[in-house]
Design an enzyme around this catalytic site. Structure first.
Site, short mmCIF file in Angstrom:
data_model
loop_
_atom_site.label_atom_id
_atom_site.label_comp_id
_atom_site.label_asym_id
_atom_site.label_seq_id
_atom_site.Cartn_x
_atom_site.Cartn_y
_atom_site.Cartn_z
N SER A 45 -40.37 -44.60 12.15
CA SER A 45 -40.17 -45.50 11.01
C SER A 45 -40.90 -46.83 11.22
O SER A 45 -41.11 -47.58 10.28
CB SER A 45 -38.68 -45.79 10.80
OG SER A 45 -38.05 -44.63 10.32
N GLY A 221 -37.93 -42.31 7.89
CA GLY A 221 -39.39 -42.35 7.90
C GLY A 221 -39.91 -43.72 7.54
O GLY A 221 -39.16 -44.56 7.05
N GLY A 223 -42.33 -46.92 5.94
CA GLY A 223 -42.97 -47.38 4.72
C GLY A 223 -42.09 -47.50 3.49
O GLY A 223 -40.86 -47.39 3.55
N CYS A 248 -31.55 -42.94 5.87
CA CYS A 248 -32.53 -44.02 5.79
C CYS A 248 -33.59 -43.74 4.70
O CYS A 248 -33.25 -43.80 3.53
CB CYS A 248 -33.12 -44.31 7.16
SG CYS A 248 -33.53 -46.06 7.35
N LEU A 249 -34.82 -43.37 5.06
CA LEU A 249 -35.79 -43.07 3.99
C LEU A 249 -35.25 -41.91 3.14
O LEU A 249 -35.42 -41.89 1.92
CB LEU A 249 -37.15 -42.70 4.59
CG LEU A 249 -38.27 -42.48 3.57
CD1 LEU A 249 -38.68 -43.78 2.90
CD2 LEU A 249 -39.48 -41.83 4.19
N GLN A 252 -33.09 -43.25 0.55
CA GLN A 252 -33.86 -43.91 -0.51
C GLN A 252 -34.46 -42.87 -1.45
O GLN A 252 -34.50 -43.07 -2.67
CB GLN A 252 -34.95 -44.79 0.12
CG GLN A 252 -34.36 -45.92 0.96
CD GLN A 252 -35.40 -46.63 1.83
OE1 GLN A 252 -36.55 -46.19 1.93
NE2 GLN A 252 -34.99 -47.72 2.47
N ASN A 290 -32.58 -49.70 10.67
CA ASN A 290 -34.00 -49.96 10.80
C ASN A 290 -34.68 -49.72 9.46
O ASN A 290 -35.29 -48.68 9.24
CB ASN A 290 -34.61 -49.03 11.86
CG ASN A 290 -36.07 -49.33 12.09
OD1 ASN A 290 -36.55 -50.40 11.75
ND2 ASN A 290 -36.79 -48.37 12.65
N GLY A 292 -36.77 -51.67 5.93
CA GLY A 292 -37.36 -52.85 5.28
C GLY A 292 -37.15 -52.83 3.78
O GLY A 292 -37.40 -53.83 3.10
N TYR A 293 -36.73 -51.67 3.25
CA TYR A 293 -36.50 -51.51 1.81
C TYR A 293 -35.03 -51.16 1.60
O TYR A 293 -34.35 -50.73 2.52
CB TYR A 293 -37.39 -50.40 1.23
CG TYR A 293 -38.86 -50.76 1.32
CD1 TYR A 293 -39.52 -51.33 0.24
CD2 TYR A 293 -39.57 -50.56 2.50
CE1 TYR A 293 -40.85 -51.69 0.33
CE2 TYR A 293 -40.91 -50.93 2.61
CZ TYR A 293 -41.54 -51.50 1.51
OH TYR A 293 -42.86 -51.85 1.60
N HIS A 333 -28.28 -45.49 10.38
CA HIS A 333 -28.56 -44.33 11.22
C HIS A 333 -27.29 -43.82 11.88
O HIS A 333 -26.90 -44.31 12.94
CB HIS A 333 -29.60 -44.69 12.28
CG HIS A 333 -30.97 -44.86 11.71
ND1 HIS A 333 -31.85 -43.81 11.56
CD2 HIS A 333 -31.58 -45.94 11.19
CE1 HIS A 333 -32.95 -44.24 10.98
NE2 HIS A 333 -32.81 -45.54 10.74
N GLU A 335 -26.88 -41.27 13.56
CA GLU A 335 -27.16 -40.66 14.88
C GLU A 335 -27.22 -41.72 15.98
O GLU A 335 -27.31 -41.38 17.16
CB GLU A 335 -28.46 -39.85 14.84
CG GLU A 335 -29.76 -40.65 14.83
CD GLU A 335 -30.10 -41.27 13.46
OE1 GLU A 335 -29.29 -41.13 12.52
OE2 GLU A 335 -31.16 -41.90 13.36
N1 LIG Z 1 -39.20 -46.89 5.60
C1 LIG Z 1 -37.93 -47.19 5.02
C2 LIG Z 1 -36.82 -46.43 5.70
C3 LIG Z 1 -36.75 -46.65 7.17
C4 LIG Z 1 -36.20 -45.48 7.92
O1 LIG Z 1 -36.05 -44.40 7.36
O2 LIG Z 1 -35.97 -45.63 9.16
C5 LIG Z 1 -37.66 -48.66 5.07
O3 LIG Z 1 -38.25 -49.37 5.83
O4 LIG Z 1 -36.84 -49.12 4.30
#
Ligand SMILES: N[C@@H](CCC(=O)O)C(=O)O
Length: 365
Positions: A45, A221, A223, A248-249, A252, A290, A292-293, A333, A335
């Site tokens: 990520s 993941g 971005g 996480c991703l 989203q 972890n 950013g979005y 997370h 995990e």
């Molecule tokens: N890339 C997404 C999700 C981060 C992740 O899945 O660890 C973000 O920064 O918000």
């Protein structure tokens, strides 16, 4: 040798180079975990980002073969106050610096990471450049370059597996869509005896359903989630057909596929002690985060999702579930790795959901 970290706002930090001698450019972020540097630097990520570790001494328990979250390190760079050449731990195989050198990740040490973090906290994440070791930079030129530089949009395709691969078990059949999966996710599924197949991020819904899974797991993941519209569409197609759990991703993507919207947080949530309230139980759990979005709370109104978890630090969305289908997801997370495992029970919830949904005959409708 000397190395500089130069930020888009013109701030210059001077320090010592370690790792790769080459320079690099990336979004500068920070994580506040006091341990877990190995997991953080190997988390896909963080692809293409320059990661600041706020804990002032890094590398004190070394690097071991077991704690990687991915074997390829895709960070653009790492910023530390100090790292040690003399780790002390029975599991340690080598030093933090040796790993950074072997994997060709540029690092800078000896800078005031507290000052840098305060700056990022005030201004939000900034683009930055780590100069090549020993290079005397033209700051003005670099600042102009940084201001013209835009963040990459292809990180998921860089870190996702190219080919499907199995991680066998005797229990529930789970397809994991790999957007840059942390191996902690796979470990939790395998601990519960799941029969896992990990597939590339752009695998079609048809191909996934043809594998007759009991459930689909959407990994974390890197971005901006809106950079992978093809995956959002796949998730949208999967929702009515198969139990799903996103992290996480993955969270989203389920939210965007259901009609919610996302936005970029000022400086992200990164660390290992983020309090999250589970609105179903009323319990507060400490979580590893972890991202950013985040998903816009208000936009959930236009969806069939209901809010299940909320961040206590800033009231942002931390989890949702579908009102009609066995689909749920969290922004943090569960995990852990690295971090608290207060929420690891969500994997048991997923197993439970796969059992009850199979019985109810809602699969592959
Ligand atoms: N890339 C997404 C999700 C981060 C992740 O899945 O660890 C973000 O920064 O918000």
């Amino acid at each position: 040798m000397k190395r500089y970290l130069i930020l888009e706002d013109g701030t210059v930090f001077e320090g010592e180079a370690f790792g790769s001698p080459q320079g690099s450019t990336g979004e500068v972020i920070f994580t506040t975990g006091m341990t877990g540097y190995q997991e953080f630097i190997s988390d896909p990520s963080n692809c293409a980002q320059i990661l600041t570790l706020t804990y002032p001494l890094i590398g004190n328990y070394g690097i071991n073969p077991e704690d990687f979250e991915a074997m390829t390190i895709t960070l653009a760079g790492v910023v530390v106050r100090e790292w040690t050449e003399q780790p002390s731990n029975f599991r340690s195989h080598r030093t933090f610096g040796e790993l950074m050198e072997e994997r060709q990740v540029p690092g800078i040490s000896g800078i005031d990471t507290r000052q840098l973090t305060k700056l990022l906290r005030t201004h939000g994440s900034l683009r930055g450049k780590l100069t090549a070791a020993g290079e005397e930079p033209n700051v003005e030129e670099i600042v102009a370059e940084l201001n013209a530089w835009s963040l990459p949009h292809d990180e998921v395709s860089r870190v996702s597996t190219q080919r499907p691969y199995p991680s066998p078990g005797r229990g529930c059949r789970v397809v994991v869509m790999d957007f840059g999966m942390k191996h902690g996710i796979l470990r939790e599924l395998n601990k519960r005896d799941c029969d896992v197949t990990v597939v590339p991020y752009n695998t079609s819904a048809e191909t996934i359903l043809a594998m007759q899974p009991d459930g689909v797991m959407l990994s974390n993941g890197p971005g901006d989630p809106t950079d992978i519209p093809e995956a959002i569409e796949t998730v949208r197609q999967l929702i009515p057909h198969v139990p799903m759990f996103g992290v996480c991703l993955g969270h989203q993507l389920i939210s965007l596929a259901s009609g919610a919207t996302s936005f970029k947080l000022k400086f992200g949530h990164r660390g290992a002690n983020h309090p999250v309230k589970d609105l179903t139980t009323g319990r507060t759990e400490l979580t590893s985060q972890n991202h950013g979005y985040a998903i816009d709370l208000k936009s959930l109104e236009n969806t069939d999702l209901e809010l299940t978890h909320i961040a206590l630090n800033d009231q942002t969305v931390e989890g949702v579930r579908h009102k009609h289908y066995p689909v749920f997801c969290v922004q943090f997370h569960p995990e852990g790795s690295a971090g608290p495992e207060d929420s690891v029970h969500l994997f048991d919830q997923f197993i439970q959901l796969m059992h009850t949904s199979t019985k109810a005959g809602t699969l592959h409708a």
